[in-house]
Write a protein that holds these residues in place. Structure first.
Motif, PDB file in Angstrom:
ATOM      1  N   ARG A   1       0.838  -1.188   0.000  1.00 57.10           N
ATOM      2  CA  ARG A   1       0.000   0.000   0.000  1.00 57.10           C
ATOM      3  C   ARG A   1       0.881   1.249   0.000  1.00 57.10           C
ATOM      4  N   VAL A   2       0.478   2.251  -0.754  1.00 58.09           N
ATOM      5  CA  VAL A   2       1.139   3.543  -0.676  1.00 58.09           C
ATOM      6  C   VAL A   2       0.141   4.559  -0.129  1.00 58.09           C
ATOM      7  N   ILE A   3       0.559   5.325   0.858  1.00 56.54           N
ATOM      8  CA  ILE A   3      -0.203   6.501   1.275  1.00 56.54           C
ATOM      9  C   ILE A   3       0.650   7.668   0.813  1.00 56.54           C
ATOM     10  N   GLN A   4       0.131   8.437  -0.158  1.00 56.64           N
ATOM     11  CA  GLN A   4       0.973   9.448  -0.804  1.00 56.64           C
ATOM     12  C   GLN A   4       1.410  10.511   0.192  1.00 56.64           C
ATOM     13  N   PRO A   5       2.730  10.743   0.284  1.00 53.89           N
ATOM     14  CA  PRO A   5       3.183  11.862   1.111  1.00 53.89           C
ATOM     15  C   PRO A   5       2.965  13.169   0.351  1.00 53.89           C
ATOM     16  N   PRO A   6       2.943  14.298   1.053  1.00 54.83           N
ATOM     17  CA  PRO A   6       2.689  15.547   0.342  1.00 54.83           C
ATOM     18  C   PRO A   6       3.812  15.839  -0.666  1.00 54.83           C
ATOM     19  N   GLY A   7       3.427  16.339  -1.826  1.00 56.46           N
ATOM     20  CA  GLY A   7       4.425  16.866  -2.749  1.00 56.46           C
ATOM     21  C   GLY A   7       5.127  15.877  -3.660  1.00 56.46           C
ATOM     22  N   ARG A   8       4.866  14.582  -3.529  1.00 55.03           N
ATOM     23  CA  ARG A   8       5.514  13.658  -4.462  1.00 55.03           C
ATOM     24  C   ARG A   8       4.642  12.420  -4.645  1.00 55.03           C
ATOM     25  N   TRP A   9       4.596  11.926  -5.891  1.00 55.33           N
ATOM     26  CA  TRP A   9       3.730  10.801  -6.219  1.00 55.33           C
ATOM     27  C   TRP A   9       4.543   9.519  -6.368  1.00 55.33           C
ATOM     28  N   TYR A  10       4.135   8.469  -5.672  1.00 55.91           N
ATOM     29  CA  TYR A  10       4.824   7.171  -5.791  1.00 55.91           C
ATOM     30  C   TYR A  10       3.888   6.145  -6.409  1.00 55.91           C
ATOM     31  N   GLU A  11       4.368   5.444  -7.440  1.00 56.47           N
ATOM     32  CA  GLU A  11       3.612   4.339  -8.039  1.00 56.47           C
ATOM     33  C   GLU A  11       3.908   3.091  -7.211  1.00 56.47           C
ATOM     34  N   LEU A  12       2.864   2.469  -6.674  1.00 56.23           N
ATOM     35  CA  LEU A  12       3.062   1.313  -5.794  1.00 56.23           C
ATOM     36  C   LEU A  12       3.944   0.252  -6.450  1.00 56.23           C
ATOM     37  N   GLY A  13       3.588  -0.132  -7.681  1.00 53.33           N
ATOM     38  CA  GLY A  13       4.309  -1.207  -8.380  1.00 53.33           C
ATOM     39  C   GLY A  13       5.794  -0.899  -8.514  1.00 53.33           C
ATOM     40  N   GLU A  14       6.096   0.341  -8.869  1.00 53.19           N
ATOM     41  CA  GLU A  14       7.506   0.712  -9.066  1.00 53.19           C
ATOM     42  C   GLU A  14       8.291   0.648  -7.766  1.00 53.19           C
ATOM     43  N   VAL A  15       7.685   1.168  -6.702  1.00 51.08           N
ATOM     44  CA  VAL A  15       8.377   1.160  -5.410  1.00 51.08           C
ATOM     45  C   VAL A  15       8.652  -0.270  -4.976  1.00 51.08           C
ATOM     46  N   VAL A  16       7.631  -1.099  -5.088  1.00 47.30           N
ATOM     47  CA  VAL A  16       7.745  -2.487  -4.640  1.00 47.30           C
ATOM     48  C   VAL A  16       8.828  -3.219  -5.438  1.00 47.30           C
ATOM     49  N   ASP A  17       8.843  -3.005  -6.762  1.00 49.88           N
ATOM     50  CA  ASP A  17       9.851  -3.672  -7.591  1.00 49.88           C
ATOM     51  C   ASP A  17      11.254  -3.237  -7.196  1.00 49.88           C
ATOM     52  N   ALA A  18      11.409  -1.926  -7.002  1.00 51.78           N
ATOM     53  CA  ALA A  18      12.732  -1.401  -6.650  1.00 51.78           C
ATOM     54  C   ALA A  18      13.200  -1.997  -5.321  1.00 51.78           C
ATOM     55  N   ILE A  19      12.280  -2.110  -4.374  1.00 54.72           N
ATOM     56  CA  ILE A  19      12.658  -2.655  -3.067  1.00 54.72           C
ATOM     57  C   ILE A  19      13.053  -4.118  -3.197  1.00 54.72           C
ATOM     58  N   ARG A  20      12.241  -4.846  -3.914  1.00 58.07           N
ATOM     59  CA  ARG A  20      12.513  -6.278  -4.075  1.00 58.07           C
ATOM     60  C   ARG A  20      13.896  -6.497  -4.691  1.00 58.07           C
ATOM     61  N   LYS A  21      14.217  -5.657  -5.668  1.00 57.72           N
ATOM     62  CA  LYS A  21      15.519  -5.795  -6.334  1.00 57.72           C
ATOM     63  C   LYS A  21      16.669  -5.484  -5.378  1.00 57.72           C
ATOM     64  N   SER A  22      16.495  -4.447  -4.558  1.00 57.71           N
ATOM     65  CA  SER A  22      17.653  -4.048  -3.751  1.00 57.71           C
ATOM     66  C   SER A  22      17.738  -4.812  -2.428  1.00 57.71           C
ATOM     67  N   TRP A  23      16.647  -5.431  -1.988  1.00 58.56           N
ATOM     68  CA  TRP A  23      16.694  -6.221  -0.740  1.00 58.56           C
ATOM     69  C   TRP A  23      15.953  -7.532  -0.951  1.00 58.56           C
ATOM     70  N   PRO A  24      16.685  -8.578  -1.361  1.00 62.84           N
ATOM     71  CA  PRO A  24      16.009  -9.824  -1.732  1.00 62.84           C
ATOM     72  C   PRO A  24      15.177 -10.436  -0.607  1.00 62.84           C
ATOM     73  N   LYS A  25      15.584 -10.211   0.654  1.00 64.89           N
ATOM     74  CA  LYS A  25      14.812 -10.842   1.737  1.00 64.89           C
ATOM     75  C   LYS A  25      13.615  -9.969   2.094  1.00 64.89           C
ATOM     76  N   THR A  26      12.731  -9.789   1.111  1.00 57.28           N
ATOM     77  CA  THR A  26      11.570  -8.924   1.308  1.00 57.28           C
ATOM     78  C   THR A  26      10.290  -9.722   1.066  1.00 57.28           C
ATOM     79  N   TYR A  27       9.332  -9.533   1.925  1.00 57.13           N
ATOM     80  CA  TYR A  27       7.983 -10.056   1.687  1.00 57.13           C
ATOM     81  C   TYR A  27       7.052  -8.879   1.415  1.00 57.13           C
ATOM     82  N   ILE A  28       6.302  -8.960   0.318  1.00 55.60           N
ATOM     83  CA  ILE A  28       5.284  -7.944   0.051  1.00 55.60           C
ATOM     84  C   ILE A  28       3.945  -8.604   0.391  1.00 55.60           C
ATOM     85  N   VAL A  29       3.252  -8.051   1.354  1.00 57.23           N
ATOM     86  CA  VAL A  29       2.042  -8.717   1.854  1.00 57.23           C
ATOM     87  C   VAL A  29       0.814  -7.828   1.613  1.00 57.23           C
ATOM     88  N   PRO A  30      -0.223  -8.364   0.986  1.00 60.01           N
ATOM     89  CA  PRO A  30      -1.413  -7.543   0.717  1.00 60.01           C
ATOM     90  C   PRO A  30      -2.298  -7.366   1.958  1.00 60.01           C
TER      91      PRO A  30
END
Ligand SMILES: Cc1ncc(C[n+]2csc(CCOP(=O)(O)OP(=O)(O)O)c2C)c(N)n1
Ligand code: SF4
Lengths: 183, 591
Positions: A97-126
């Motif tokens: 889930r993304v809760i948009q912070p003021p002043g900048r827009w984050y695409e959930l899918g992009e953030v999640v992919d970037a995190i998964r790539k940089s930290w393999p021991k990640t669980y994304i849970v709905p």
């Protein structure tokens, strides 16, 4: 040795409650527990960060940078903020889930992919989606609790009411599915 | 019973089992939950005072009269109560008197990082320093007996990582409140110079005896040539850091760092000192001729909070050992800051908007204060905030330089706490300043403690001082702008004026309304009418309203509380109400 956990989220998401539940479950297992809360200003819609440590013998109440075995983020941008706490080999669990912070827009899918790539021991849970399925976003913290209780080997805390128990079980089920997918 | 308790709750339960009869406080993070916990116990005198000084005096007076009394405050609160603190050491007390202060290293919710242990040295009051909630509970209980034994006030210094840490605590049942009665002793209690000189001599002698008492709070653990002196919360980091570095050391734990007991100087000629805050213990040890490695020479950081890593690094440096901690990983994408904001529908949001319109063209200097309205910084309407009362105190000082139109914004709780005496200066010297009291009926920032604003309305006071006073409702934006303009004219003519902007804290009002079963109205945006001018999200800055990619406004229905301020400011009538607002506004005003 103590297990060190950092929980990140946005004010109103039930970060404090999640921390207390984990603490209660650990206490019920006979562990010593420290939960470092932050009250006041930081709760008004801002980022919230709570530290939980448990084990046979615990002294320090806070987790240092690069010192967490587990970082739990109830929101994806806060997961980015929690990165600095991960110790080498630490596990990151993120509510999808993304809760948009003021002043900048984050695409959930992009953030999640970037995190998964940089930290393999990640669980994304709905958790958010599952909570909505249970009737309210309010349950996302108890779904998360069910998930991480499996990672941590902790029981269901004694104080959960019926609806949160259902959410807890949903979280456990999500963990089993994730574990099966890992195999 | 073993419960997971917050340090502050543990202190409150400790005081209860110690037979506290009178407990007073002024709220302030991280100390507030102490009195909040005690409030539930109706068999004692528990009171939210107007400020820390009046809180201190109530408790001190009760202790003079033999009652067991506690007063609690955040670190900066003791600055406000510093005057009676110093007298309390001279007269001593009959009933146990416990002063609790909660310091906030690294300023999670404060304007400074202040080590209140200095006050112990300065005022000759011994200071206890617990390392965790369980210890805080025990110390709070025992402090009353200690204080009665010494006939002297005792301070307990907590920090954020004790007060706001939840940990297992063994609970003892409350003891009945212990009251007493005042026994006249003019030589002791009347500090005219002739008496005070005698008290001063006694105090200096008493202080040396207290060093021995402090020795009762020393515990020595472990063994080894290396000696580490640790006080309070720092002890925890020392324990884990030593384990991490795999070194054995003699750990000397101080439960009472003020005054440092002689015993410690006799234990070792050279020590490493680890403490949270300033090098208060280290200074004392050096004065006793002990060689120290601590904060003074930069072995440990001079600001911020300690943690295991910082303590391990400091110990390694002091012992010339290698220490190579892992580096914190960097996130793949930078997280945007998520600063705190006013709640949706907060009355302060309306007041700031009204003030901006009513002072248009004057380029006012916004003299601010501490409270939820400090978040007016997001609107560029809090140019300075330094301490409680800075709004009117410093604002008046700036005004007398004659070059600025000063608007001082202050909350009601802060008004009674700090501004009352300043008002008299402003009135007697007729300082031109626009004082805006944002009366939300509560001390909101610290969680909604009561404020005296209903019992003693602001306008009764300002009118008694002859200050022209205008009362507005911040959700009634258009009308209020016209009213405030009249106050602005008074100030432009070189005189002070007061605006009271009255509407209770929205967070508290919505909670009460929901409990009463009221369905709050909601507003939504009609996209055909919205032109994307941004008045609502840029100037009013309601946190329920965001800017869509096409610049049009969007109201998050889960956040909207139906205050209607957006509809007041929108020139295009784009905000459409769903549900009626009149009954809600009425209930809200009574919240
Ligand atoms: C000397 C001192 N005591 C206590 C505090 C903690 N504190 C900060 S603001 C505040 C009062 C807020 O109440 P009010 O002025 O009514 O504003 P509101 O938050 O309700 O808008 C308090 C108690 C402090 N900063 N300094
Ligand atoms: S708590 Fe009350 S006063 Fe503070 S920002 Fe929220 S609505 Fe405003």
């Amino acid at each position: 040795m103590a297990t060190s956990i950092v929980i990140m989220g946005v004010g109103g998401q039930g970060v404090l409650t999640l921390a207390r539940w984990i603490g209660e479950a650990a206490l019920a297992e006979g562990y010593d527990v420290r939960i470092a809360e932050i009250h006041g200003m930081s709760q008004r819609g801002g980022s919230v960060e709570v530290h939980v440590r448990f084990g046979r013998e615990v002294y320090a109440p806070i987790v240092e940078e690069a010192g967490a075995d587990l970082v739990i983020a109830l929101e994806a941008v806060e997961a980015l903020r929690g990165f600095r706490y991960l110790k080498p080999g630490g596990v990151l669990v993120i509510n999808k889930r993304v809760i948009q912070p003021p002043g900048r827009w984050y695409e959930l899918g992009e953030v999640v992919d970037a995190i998964r790539k940089s930290w393999p021991k990640t669980y994304i849970v709905p958790c958010y989606e599952a909570a909505l399925g249970l009737g309210s976003a309010l349950y996302e913290n108890s779904v998360m609790l069910g998930f991480v209780s499996q990672l941590l080997g902790l029981p269901m805390p004694p104080s959960l009411d019926e609806r949160n128990q259902a959410a807890f079980r949903k979280g456990m089920q999500l963990f089993q599915e994730a574990a099966a997918a890992d195999q | 019973m073993r419960l997971l308790l917050l340090g502050n709750e543990a202190i409150a339960y400790g005081a209860l089992s110690g037979g506290v009869a009178a407990a007073t406080a002024y709220p302030g993070t991280p100390s507030t939950e102490i009195l909040e916990t005690l409030e539930e116990f109706k068999d004692r005198f528990v009171h939210w005072a107007t400020n820390e000084k009046t809180a201190f005096e109530l408790a001190y007076g009760a202790a003079l009269a033999g009652a067991r009394a506690l007063t609690a405050m955040k670190h900066v609160g003791l600055n406000v109560a510093a005057d009676p603190l110093h007298s309390a050491a001279y007269t001593g007390v009959e009933g146990g008197f416990l002063i609790v202060t909660a310091d906030d290293p690294w300023m999670h919710s404060s304007q400074n990082e202040q080590d209140t242990r200095w006050y112990g040295l300065q005022s000759y009051v011994p200071v206890l320093e617990p390392s965790n909630p369980a210890e805080a509970c025990k110390m709070a209980k025992a402090a009353f007996e200690l204080s009665e034994r010494l006939k002297h006030p005792v301070m307990l210094r907590s920090v954020t990582r004790v007060s706001h840490v939840r940990a297992p605590v063994e609970l003892e049942p409350p003891a009945p409140p212990k009251w007493g009665r005042f026994t006249r002793d003019v030589k002791r209690f009347n500090l005219v110079p002739a008496n005070a000189r005698e008290r001063r001599k006694e105090l200096v002698e008493k202080w040396e005896k207290m060093r021995d008492v402090a020795g009762e709070y020393v515990s020595v653990e472990g063994s080894g040539d290396v000696a580490v002196v640790a006080s309070g919360v720092a002890y925890n980091y020392v324990k884990e850091a030593l384990r991490r570095l795999r070194i054995s050391a003699t750990v000397v734990k101080l439960g009472m760092p003020i005054p440092v007991p002689r015993k410690v100087a006799e234990l070792a000629k050279s020590v490493i000192v680890v403490e949270e805050g300033d090098p208060v213990v280290e200074f004392q040890l050096r004065a006793m001729g002990v060689a120290t490695k601590g904060k003074l020479d930069g072995y440990f950081p001079k600001y911020g909070e300690l943690d295991i890593g910082k303590v391990a690094a400091g110990l390694a440096k002091a012992l010339d050992l290698p220490y190579d901690p892992p580096q914190p990983p960097k996130p793949p994408v930078e997280p945007a800051p998520r600063p705190p904001a006013l709640c949706p529908g907060c009355p302060h949001m309306g007041t700031f908007y009204i003030l901006r319109l009513a002072t248009a063209g004057l380029n006012p200097l916004w003299s601010g204060d501490i409270g939820c309205y400090s978040l007016g910084i997001n609107m560029g309407q809090q140019d300075l905030i330094t301490h409680m009362g800075s709004s009117v105190g410093l604002g008046a000082g700036i005004s007398i330089t004659g070059r600025h139109f000063v608007v001082a914004t202050v909350g009601d709780s802060t008004f009674y706490h700090a501004v009352l005496p300043q008002l008299i200066d402003v009135a007697t010297r007729q300082v031109p300043i626009l004082i805006v009291v944002m009366d939300n009926a509560y001390t909101a920032m610290t969680g909604g403690q009561p404020s005296p604003s209903r019992a003693v309305p602001v306008e009764k006071i300002t009118e008694a001082l002859g200050l022209p006073t205008f009362v507005i409702d911040p959700v009634d934006i258009k009308r209020s702008v016209e009213t405030v303009k009249k106050a602005v004219e008074v100030v432009k003519a070189g005189k002070p004026a007061v605006v009271v902007s009255r509407r209770p804290c929205t967070l508290i009002a919505t909670r009460k309304a929901r409990r009463a079963g009221l369905q709050l109205p909601k507003y939504r945006v009609d996209p055909d009418r919205c032109t994307g001018c941004g008045l609502c999200y840029n100037l009013l800055r309601c946190s329920a309203i965001s800017k869509r990619p096409d610049k049009k406004a969007y109201v998050d229905p889960s956040l909207c509380v139906g205050c209607g301020m957006c509809a007041e400011v929108c020139p295009f009538g784009a905000f459409v109400p769903e549900g009626r607002r009149d009954r809600w506004l009425e209930l809200w005003q009574q919240a």
